[in-house]
Design an enzyme around this catalytic site. Structure first.
Site, mmCIF file in Angstrom:
data_model
loop_
_atom_site.group_PDB
_atom_site.id
_atom_site.type_symbol
_atom_site.label_atom_id
_atom_site.label_comp_id
_atom_site.label_asym_id
_atom_site.label_seq_id
_atom_site.Cartn_x
_atom_site.Cartn_y
_atom_site.Cartn_z
ATOM 1 N N ARG A 110 -2.291 4.914 4.829
ATOM 2 C CA ARG A 110 -1.068 4.145 4.105
ATOM 3 C C ARG A 110 -1.001 4.558 2.567
ATOM 4 O O ARG A 110 0.250 4.227 2.065
ATOM 5 C CB ARG A 110 -1.641 2.498 4.247
ATOM 6 N N CYS A 135 -4.908 -3.642 -3.077
ATOM 7 C CA CYS A 135 -5.020 -3.198 -1.483
ATOM 8 C C CYS A 135 -3.579 -3.632 -1.077
ATOM 9 O O CYS A 135 -2.760 -3.191 -1.564
ATOM 10 C CB CYS A 135 -5.875 -3.904 -0.805
#
Length: 276
Positions: free
Chosen positions: A172, A231
Site C-alpha cells: 500500500r 497508517c
C-alpha cells in the site's frame, strides 16, 4: 510504565485487591462486529467497547476513523467503569491494533495507567465469561493533549524535518494496491515501517532490543529525531506509537492518516519503494 502487560500478570492483577478495569475492543477492518465474539466469551469482568462508535467519530473530512468527541469518549469510558485512579488493561482479538487505539486515546486524554494485553485474547489461558458486567460509573474526564498529535500539515512538515513512518503494508505504501482509499501511495518523505513487523508470529510485541533495532533500521536513531506515525485511518498507527514507546521513543500520531490525506486531491502522493 511499560505500555504492555502479559496475560499472566493481567490474571494476577485481576485477582488482586485493586483489579484493573478490563476493556474488550475486538474489531477488524471490514470484518464482522466484535460484540457477538465478546458475548460468546471474554475476560471475566471485561466491558465491550465499540471502536467505530466509541473510539472514533463519524467518518468524514477527518478520515475514516477521526478522533472521537472528547465528551463522548469520556462518557463511554465512564460507562465502562474507568476512573481517574484505576488501572486499565485493554485487549482485542490478538492483532493489537484496536487495543492500541484505545490505549492511545486514554493516554492522549490524560489517563496515566493504561496497558495493552500483549498478544490479546489469544494469549489468555484462563477461563472466559459470558456474563455482561455492570460496573459502577467511572469518574474519568478526558483532558486531550497528553500525547503528541499531528494534522496533515504537521505530518507533511515532519516528513521533511524528522522521521514520518507509514505503518501500512508495504504494498500500500508503494501504491501497488489500495483496497480502501481513493488512491495508493504515501506521503512524500514518509518511510515504510509496517505495523506487522512490531510483533512475532503469535501477535506479541518483539522485545525492546529487537524493536530498537527495527526502528533504527528505518531511521529512528537514538539522536532525538522527532518521529511521527500514520497508517490508513489512525488505528494501526497507534500500534506503532506503542511499539516505539516500548523502546523509549516518543512519537506523534497523525490520526487522519492516509484516509484523510488521500481524500484531498491537492495533497501530493508519492509511489514506489522510496520515500520521495
Amino acid at each position: 510504565m511499560k505500555p504492555i502487560i502479559s496475560a499472566s500478570a493481567c490474571a494476577s492483577e485481576s485477582a488482586g485487591p485493586r483489579p484493573p478495569v478490563l476493556l474488550d475492543v475486538r474489531w477488524q477492518l471490514g470484518g464482522p462486529h466484535g460484540l457477538p465474539d465478546y458475548e460468546a466469551g471474554h475476560l471475566p469482568g471485561a466491558v465491550f467497547v465499540d471502536l467505530d462508535a466509541e473510539l472514533a467519530g463519524p467518518a468524514g473530512d477527518g478520515g475514516r476513523h477521526p478522533l472521537p468527541d472528547p465528551e463522548a469518549f469520556g462518557a463511554a469510558m465512564r460507562r465502562a467503569g474507568v476512573r481517574r485512579d484505576s488501572a486499565v488493561i485493554v485487549y482485542d482479538g490478538g492483532l493489537g491494533w484496536a487495543a492500541a487505539r484505545a490505549w492511545w486515546l486514554l493516554r492522549w486524554t490524560g489517563h496515566r495507567d493504561v496497558r495493552v494485553l500483549d498478544g490479546g485474547l489469544a494469549a489468555w489461558t484462563g477461563e472466559l465469561s459470558k456474563e455482561t458486567p455492570e460496573p459502577a460509573e467511572g469518574d474519568f474526564v478526558p483532558v486531550p493533549g497528553s500525547m503528541p498529535l499531528l494534522d496533515a500539515d504537521g505530518a507533511a512538515a515532519l516528513a521533511r524535518s524528522g522521521l514520518l513512518l507509514d505503518a501500512r503494508a508495504a504494498e500500500r505504501y508503494r501504491g501497488e494496491v489500495e483496497p480502501i482509499d481513493r488512491v495508493g501511495g504515501h506521503i512524500p518523505g514518509a518511510v515504510s515501517a509496517p505495523t506487522t513487523e512490531n510483533t512475532d508470529a503469535d501477535g506479541r510485541f518483539l522485545d525492546a532490543d529487537a524493536l530498537d533495532a527495527r526502528f533504527r533500521a528505518v531511521g529512528a536513531e537514538g539522536d532525538g529525531t522527532e518521529i511521527g506515525v500514520y497508517c490508513g485511518s489512525g488505528v494501526s498507527g497507534a500500534h506503532e506509537v506503542l511499539a516505539l514507546e516500548i523502546t523509549g521513543r516518543p512519537s506523534a500520531l497523525y490520526a487522519g492518516s492516509w484516509s484523510q490525506w488521500s481524500a484531498d486531491e491537492s495533497r501530493p502522493v508519492a509511489t514506489g519503494p522510496d520515500p520521495q
